[in-house]
Scaffold this motif. Structure first.
Motif, PDB file in Angstrom:
ATOM      1  N   GLN A  96      17.635  -2.733 -17.400  1.00  0.00           N
ATOM      2  CA  GLN A  96      17.676  -2.831 -15.933  1.00  0.00           C
ATOM      3  C   GLN A  96      16.301  -3.150 -15.334  1.00  0.00           C
ATOM      4  O   GLN A  96      16.166  -4.070 -14.536  1.00  0.00           O
ATOM      5  N   VAL A  97      15.275  -2.389 -15.721  1.00  0.00           N
ATOM      6  CA  VAL A  97      13.967  -2.605 -15.079  1.00  0.00           C
ATOM      7  C   VAL A  97      13.393  -3.983 -15.435  1.00  0.00           C
ATOM      8  O   VAL A  97      12.721  -4.606 -14.619  1.00  0.00           O
ATOM      9  N   CYS A  98      13.678  -4.466 -16.643  1.00  0.00           N
ATOM     10  CA  CYS A  98      13.193  -5.804 -17.025  1.00  0.00           C
ATOM     11  C   CYS A  98      13.932  -6.866 -16.208  1.00  0.00           C
ATOM     12  O   CYS A  98      13.315  -7.818 -15.712  1.00  0.00           O
ATOM     13  N   ALA A  99      15.256  -6.687 -16.062  1.00  0.00           N
ATOM     14  CA  ALA A  99      16.059  -7.683 -15.330  1.00  0.00           C
ATOM     15  C   ALA A  99      15.722  -7.670 -13.837  1.00  0.00           C
ATOM     16  O   ALA A  99      15.672  -8.724 -13.207  1.00  0.00           O
ATOM     17  N   VAL A 100      15.479  -6.486 -13.271  1.00  0.00           N
ATOM     18  CA  VAL A 100      15.098  -6.396 -11.853  1.00  0.00           C
ATOM     19  C   VAL A 100      13.802  -7.173 -11.619  1.00  0.00           C
ATOM     20  O   VAL A 100      13.631  -7.848 -10.598  1.00  0.00           O
ATOM     21  N   ALA A 101      12.904  -7.126 -12.606  1.00  0.00           N
ATOM     22  CA  ALA A 101      11.610  -7.809 -12.472  1.00  0.00           C
ATOM     23  C   ALA A 101      11.729  -9.325 -12.696  1.00  0.00           C
ATOM     24  O   ALA A 101      10.750 -10.053 -12.586  1.00  0.00           O
ATOM     25  N   GLY A 102      12.944  -9.806 -13.047  1.00  0.00           N
ATOM     26  CA  GLY A 102      13.170 -11.252 -13.173  1.00  0.00           C
ATOM     27  C   GLY A 102      13.122 -11.768 -14.603  1.00  0.00           C
ATOM     28  O   GLY A 102      13.194 -12.977 -14.817  1.00  0.00           O
ATOM     29  N   LEU A 103      12.988 -10.865 -15.580  1.00  0.00           N
ATOM     30  CA  LEU A 103      12.970 -11.326 -16.976  1.00  0.00           C
ATOM     31  C   LEU A 103      14.407 -11.526 -17.464  1.00  0.00           C
ATOM     32  O   LEU A 103      15.326 -10.863 -16.980  1.00  0.00           O
ATOM     33  N   LYS A 104      14.577 -12.432 -18.405  1.00  0.00           N
ATOM     34  CA  LYS A 104      15.899 -12.655 -19.012  1.00  0.00           C
ATOM     35  C   LYS A 104      16.056 -11.660 -20.155  1.00  0.00           C
ATOM     36  O   LYS A 104      15.196 -11.575 -21.039  1.00  0.00           O
ATOM     37  N   MET A 120      20.548   1.950  -5.651  1.00  0.00           N
ATOM     38  CA  MET A 120      19.349   1.338  -5.049  1.00  0.00           C
ATOM     39  C   MET A 120      19.708   0.592  -3.765  1.00  0.00           C
ATOM     40  O   MET A 120      18.935   0.569  -2.813  1.00  0.00           O
ATOM     41  N   ILE A 121      20.916  -0.008  -3.730  1.00  0.00           N
ATOM     42  CA  ILE A 121      21.359  -0.705  -2.503  1.00  0.00           C
ATOM     43  C   ILE A 121      21.531   0.328  -1.389  1.00  0.00           C
ATOM     44  O   ILE A 121      21.072   0.119  -0.262  1.00  0.00           O
ATOM     45  N   LYS A 122      22.167   1.447  -1.717  1.00  0.00           N
ATOM     46  CA  LYS A 122      22.396   2.514  -0.726  1.00  0.00           C
ATOM     47  C   LYS A 122      21.079   3.002  -0.132  1.00  0.00           C
ATOM     48  O   LYS A 122      20.985   3.285   1.056  1.00  0.00           O
ATOM     49  N   SER A 155      18.903  -5.603  -2.198  1.00  0.00           N
ATOM     50  CA  SER A 155      20.078  -6.119  -1.478  1.00  0.00           C
ATOM     51  C   SER A 155      21.210  -6.373  -2.487  1.00  0.00           C
ATOM     52  O   SER A 155      20.980  -6.331  -3.700  1.00  0.00           O
ATOM     53  N   THR A 156      22.409  -6.684  -1.971  1.00  0.00           N
ATOM     54  CA  THR A 156      23.512  -7.000  -2.894  1.00  0.00           C
ATOM     55  C   THR A 156      23.202  -8.292  -3.668  1.00  0.00           C
ATOM     56  O   THR A 156      23.589  -8.431  -4.825  1.00  0.00           O
ATOM     57  N   ASP A 157      22.471  -9.215  -3.024  1.00  0.00           N
ATOM     58  CA  ASP A 157      22.073 -10.448  -3.740  1.00  0.00           C
ATOM     59  C   ASP A 157      21.141 -10.105  -4.909  1.00  0.00           C
ATOM     60  O   ASP A 157      21.238 -10.683  -5.993  1.00  0.00           O
ATOM     61  N   ASP A 158      20.230  -9.137  -4.673  1.00  0.00           N
ATOM     62  CA  ASP A 158      19.324  -8.714  -5.757  1.00  0.00           C
ATOM     63  C   ASP A 158      20.129  -8.144  -6.926  1.00  0.00           C
ATOM     64  O   ASP A 158      19.811  -8.378  -8.089  1.00  0.00           O
ATOM     65  N   LYS A 159      21.179  -7.389  -6.565  1.00  0.00           N
ATOM     66  CA  LYS A 159      22.008  -6.805  -7.640  1.00  0.00           C
ATOM     67  C   LYS A 159      22.631  -7.923  -8.479  1.00  0.00           C
ATOM     68  O   LYS A 159      22.568  -7.880  -9.714  1.00  0.00           O
ATOM     69  N   PRO A 168      14.542   3.807 -14.607  1.00  0.00           N
ATOM     70  CA  PRO A 168      14.233   3.168 -13.314  1.00  0.00           C
ATOM     71  C   PRO A 168      13.372   4.035 -12.388  1.00  0.00           C
ATOM     72  O   PRO A 168      12.709   3.517 -11.503  1.00  0.00           O
ATOM     73  N   MET A 169      13.357   5.352 -12.631  1.00  0.00           N
ATOM     74  CA  MET A 169      12.634   6.264 -11.734  1.00  0.00           C
ATOM     75  C   MET A 169      11.228   6.616 -12.223  1.00  0.00           C
ATOM     76  O   MET A 169      10.366   6.987 -11.431  1.00  0.00           O
ATOM     77  N   MET A 170      11.009   6.577 -13.517  1.00  0.00           N
ATOM     78  CA  MET A 170       9.797   7.172 -14.072  1.00  0.00           C
ATOM     79  C   MET A 170       8.717   6.105 -14.306  1.00  0.00           C
ATOM     80  O   MET A 170       8.983   5.047 -14.868  1.00  0.00           O
ATOM     81  N   ALA A 171       7.496   6.432 -13.899  1.00  0.00           N
ATOM     82  CA  ALA A 171       6.420   5.429 -13.874  1.00  0.00           C
ATOM     83  C   ALA A 171       5.803   5.144 -15.247  1.00  0.00           C
ATOM     84  O   ALA A 171       5.318   4.046 -15.497  1.00  0.00           O
ATOM     85  N   LEU A 172       5.822   6.129 -16.129  1.00  0.00           N
ATOM     86  CA  LEU A 172       5.016   6.005 -17.353  1.00  0.00           C
ATOM     87  C   LEU A 172       5.658   5.168 -18.459  1.00  0.00           C
ATOM     88  O   LEU A 172       6.858   5.274 -18.699  1.00  0.00           O
ATOM     89  N   VAL A 173       4.835   4.348 -19.124  1.00  0.00           N
ATOM     90  CA  VAL A 173       5.160   3.859 -20.471  1.00  0.00           C
ATOM     91  C   VAL A 173       4.018   4.326 -21.374  1.00  0.00           C
ATOM     92  O   VAL A 173       2.861   3.929 -21.176  1.00  0.00           O
ATOM     93  N   GLU A 174       4.349   5.193 -22.326  1.00  0.00           N
ATOM     94  CA  GLU A 174       3.345   5.644 -23.296  1.00  0.00           C
ATOM     95  C   GLU A 174       3.276   4.546 -24.369  1.00  0.00           C
ATOM     96  O   GLU A 174       4.263   4.300 -25.065  1.00  0.00           O
TER      97      GLU A 174
END
Ligand code: NAD
Length: 283
Positions: free
Chosen positions: A20-28, A53-55, A60-64, A146-152
């Motif tokens: 999800q986080v990779c796809a939201v950022a525009g990666l395939k 996230m839309i709620k 937006s729904t287009d982003d989804k 999707p909520m947590m900031a860290l990548v170790e």
């Protein structure tokens, strides 16, 4: 950034979050798991998460729709032949991960990075299962992704600076904060967290307080946002058990002895939220 395409192995708790986080950022993204049911479940979880996230008016729904269009699903590892990086998030089991990395080494293009989201298993051993050990690295995301900031970022003994730089860049591109740690059982996050959860399981096992009581004591007394037993249910009791075993075997120190409650609950299929029952019961 050179990374444009991502393969994610495992569509479970962590895999679908990473996809999800990779796809939201525009990666395939190609999200792979062992069967249709697993990948479909993963897509449904992503869809529900995007609806939340839309709620909250974050997208937006287009982003989804654009996010979902960025995700392909697959049940064979061959679908990952052309990706720039694979992030493996399959079940926490060393034999399984060694076998997956051996296969990925054969299948993936020669310059692809092979990353593992393992919670505790030696990246140096995983890298050793491939002929491209310098391109193997740990990307340990936190739950819920999707909520947590860290990548170790875990550097195996063999990992090159170039590989580390590339996964730092990728982590930042998808909105995360990378922090590097050396390879050692449980790395940093789980070396500290899992023994605390194990001790909470012992307190429960000894009947010192109810699950709710233990969790409230830690929330009210230590300002923890979640109690340790609720957190163990969120992580998955099978994963907690695997990590404490890696710490116990890796350090040979009895302070990491696994609480018998973990094993019993896993044997009963009480894996936490993902199976509907752990220390608590879920709908
Ligand atoms: P999970 O049980 O929710 O999902 C694991 C998925 O891997 C399942 O869908 C399963 O079908 C799939 N899988 C098993 N064998 C496979 C194979 N051969 N090929 C492809 N897919 C396969 O587990 P999870 O919590 O998502 O954990 C995945 C990894 O992430 C583990 O290494 C775990 O230690 C790590 N991790 C978990 C958490 C957490 O809080 N749950 C946090 C950080 C890291």
């Amino acid at each position: 950034m050179n990374i444009k395409t991502v393969g994610v192995i495992g569509a479970g708790t962590m895999g679908n979050g990473i996809a999800q986080v990779c796809a939201v950022a525009g990666l395939k993204v190609t999200m792979q798991d062992i069967g249709e049911a697993q990948v479909k479940n993963g897509i449904e979880t992503i869809s529900t998460s995007l609806d939340r996230m839309i709620k909250k008016e974050k997208i937006s729904t287009d982003d989804k729709q654009a996010t979902l269009a960025n995700i392909d699903i697959a049940t064979s590892l061959d679908a990952l032949a052309n990706v720039d990086i694979v992030i493996e998030a399959a079940t926490e089991n060393e034999a399984l991960k060694l076998s997956l990395f051996e296969q990925l080494d054969e299948i993936c293009k020669s310059d692809a990075i092979l990353a593992s989201n393992t919670s505790s298993i030696s990246l140096t051993r995983i890298a050793g299962a491939t002929e491209r050990a310098g391109q193997v690295v740990g990307m340990h995301f936190m739950n819920p992704v999707p909520m947590m900031a860290l990548v170790e970022v875990i550097r195996a003994l063999q990992t090159t600076d170039e590989t580390c730089r590339a996964v730092h860049e990728l982590s930042e591109f998808i909105g995360k904060i990378p922090i590097e740690a050396k390879d050692s059982p449980g790395f940093v996050a789980n070396r500290i967290l899992i023994p605390m959860l194990n001790e909470a399981a012992y307190v429960y096992y000894e009947g010192l307080a109810s699950a709710e009581g233990i969790d409230e004591i830690m929330k009210l007394g230590m300002s923890h946002p979640m109690g340790p037993l609720a957190l163990a249910d969120l992580i998955g009791l099978d994963t907690c058990l695997s990590v404490i075993k890696v710490l116990h075997e890796g350090f040979g120190d009895s302070k990491y002895r696994p609480c018998p409650t973990w094993q019993q609950m896993v044997d009963a299929g009480y894996l936490g939220r993902k199976s509907g029952r752990g220390f608590y019961v879920y709908d």
